[in-house]
Design an enzyme around this catalytic site. Structure first.
Site, PDB file in Angstrom:
ATOM      1  N   HIS A 152      45.588  47.436  45.510  1.00  0.00           N
ATOM      2  CA  HIS A 152      44.754  46.239  45.394  1.00  0.00           C
ATOM      3  C   HIS A 152      43.334  46.591  45.793  1.00  0.00           C
ATOM      4  O   HIS A 152      43.108  47.470  46.639  1.00  0.00           O
ATOM      5  CB  HIS A 152      45.308  45.132  46.307  1.00  0.00           C
ATOM      6  CG  HIS A 152      44.693  43.782  46.067  1.00  0.00           C
ATOM      7  ND1 HIS A 152      43.521  43.382  46.660  1.00  0.00           N
ATOM      8  CD2 HIS A 152      45.101  42.751  45.285  1.00  0.00           C
ATOM      9  CE1 HIS A 152      43.228  42.156  46.254  1.00  0.00           C
ATOM     10  NE2 HIS A 152      44.169  41.752  45.426  1.00  0.00           N
ATOM     11  N   ASP A 156      50.922  40.539  42.131  1.00  0.00           N
ATOM     12  CA  ASP A 156      51.284  40.506  40.713  1.00  0.00           C
ATOM     13  C   ASP A 156      52.628  41.175  40.445  1.00  0.00           C
ATOM     14  O   ASP A 156      53.237  40.946  39.397  1.00  0.00           O
ATOM     15  CB  ASP A 156      50.195  41.189  39.877  1.00  0.00           C
ATOM     16  CG  ASP A 156      48.845  40.522  40.049  1.00  0.00           C
ATOM     17  OD1 ASP A 156      48.773  39.305  39.842  1.00  0.00           O
ATOM     18  OD2 ASP A 156      47.881  41.214  40.400  1.00  0.00           O
TER      19      ASP A 156
END
Length: 428
Positions: free
Chosen positions: A306, A363
């Site tokens: 991320h 996600d």
């Protein structure tokens, strides 16, 4: 600890104040840098630039911490209530019972679309991208709520927020039904926020969609975990557009367009497509891990790492647990979930991923959870937008309430032609 830094530019030395946040994050104040030195900073992705001061969300990427208005995200999981979290983000504190009841009633009162808005769906191609429909319709709402284009008090802001947060799920559900050629389902005022959305998505004229508590809680969690995430691309878009004194409807419509990008709101779609390719191609998770580490191999492992988190994304942990509960309640198995779990297990035990701090992000599990609820892939980013809307509104309000706000106008480093004379057409 020094409260200023010294910058040397050529023979000139200037002092730069150091600003400090409540959690110890520090920033150099360069607001007068160009006036004092004639130079500007260069930070193409704004990865080292604070766009604003904000009291809404705190992230510690090194420790894997996410807090809304100071409250750890994990504390919203016991009895997840998206409406409560939305009000808190916007107004800065947890609502009292009567405030929550009033806001919930406002959502119910505003869940219907004006018939003029509803008729616009008849002129949209059935296969139109849902995010295009969402952005256009949010802008279109401004035509029917012109009294809310100028928001100068909390009462009018609450009214506008209620309209947007309530109607966005109606718009989303209508666009989905339109894509299938099905009749639209009107909102049911007796259902709670998330249950009502699923009803509008999936009920049939002869069969009411029954939402289980586990699925309703999971969707509440999904929306809460996406409700805000500091100065991401779409939230920064809200602030940039809003700094021009653009109204709330226009600012949120612009944010939807930013979220539409596959590097932002579409990331969980890429995860699901990757898992499906792995399943269809007969690859083993071990093969995928090996190929992901091979720089000469075009295979990419989505859902790990991320931009902000250098630790395990706290939202991913929560969604992983939610997946377990939902699949247990539905008594259903999903081969893609099995693949995802094995990929995570292998990656967390592999020094290549651990050393690079490539942990699962939000996600990685959000798409699997939405899929379990029956929501198709092309609606994933729309669901992201529904959840993120309170955060956008909160940032628009915070900026709108700040008397020092100026229109955002970044600088550039010009790399084009130097001064060049115009050449008449006949001499070219």
């Amino acid at each position: 600890m020094a409260d200023k830094a010294i910058l040397t530019v050529g023979d000139q030395k200037i002092e730069l104040p150091i600003l400090e946040g409540t959690e110890g994050d520090r920033a150099l104040d360069i607001t007068k840098l160009r006036d004092q030195t004639g130079v500007v900073t260069f930070d193409p992705s704004l990865g080292n630039t604070s766009l604003c001061r904000s009291a809404i969300t705190f992230i510690d990427g090194e420790q894997g911490v996410l807090r809304y208005r100071g409250i750890p995200i994990e504390q919203f999981t016991v009895k997840p209530n998206f409406v409560e979290a939305a009000w808190m983000l916007i107004f800065g504190r947890l609502p009292k019972r009567e405030e929550l009841v009033r806001f919930s009633n406002l959502l119910t009162e505003n869940e219907l679309l004006h018939e003029g808005v509803k008729h616009q769906f008849q002129h949209i191609p059935p296969d139109a991208p849902p995010m295009a429909i969402l952005s256009a319709t949010l802008s279109h709402l401004a035509c029917y709520h012109q009294e809310l284009l100028a928001l100068e008090d909390e009462e009018s802001l609450e009214a506008a927020a209620a309209r947007l947060i309530s109607k966005v799920r109606t718009i989303a559900a209508f666009s989905y039904r339109r894509s299938l050629g099905l009749p639209v389902n009107y909102p049911d005022p007796h259902l709670r926020y998330c249950a009502n959305f699923l009803h509008m998505m999936f009920s049939l004229p002869y069969q009411q969609y029954i939402v289980t508590r586990e699925v309703e809680d999971a969707l509440n969690l999904m929306f809460i975990l996406h409700a805000d995430h500091e100065q991401n691309c779409s939230t920064s878009t809200v602030r940039i557009v809003g700094s021009a004194k653009a109204n709330l409807f226009a600012s949120c419509a612009a944010a939807v367009c930013a979220l539409w990008g596959p590097l932002h709101g579409g990331a969980n779609v890429e995860v699901m497509e990757m898992l499906q390719r792995i399943h269809d191609g007969g690859l083993s998770p071990e093969d995928c891990i090996r190929e992901a580490k091979d720089k000469t191999n075009p295979f990419r492992l989505y859902g790990f790492g991320h931009r902000v988190y250098r630790n395990y994304d706290p939202r991913a942990k929560i969604l992983k647990e939610a997946c377990d509960k939902v699949f247990h309640q539905l008594k259903r198995k999903d081969p893609l979930l099995d693949i995802a779990r094995k990929l995570e297990e292998l990656a967390l035990a592999d020094p290549y991923f651990v050393d690079r701090r490539l942990y699962p992000n939000v996600d990685f599990y959000s798409g699997i959870l939405l899929r379990a609820m029956g929501i198709p892939t092309n609606m994933f980013t729309v669901c992201f937008a529904i959840g993120r809307l309170p955060g956008w509104i909160a940032h628009w309000k915070e900026q709108h309430d700040d008397p020092s706000t100026k229109i955002l106008r970044p600088r550039q480093i010009y790399t084009g032609q130097p001064k060049t004379d115009y050449t008449p057409l006949e001499k070219r």
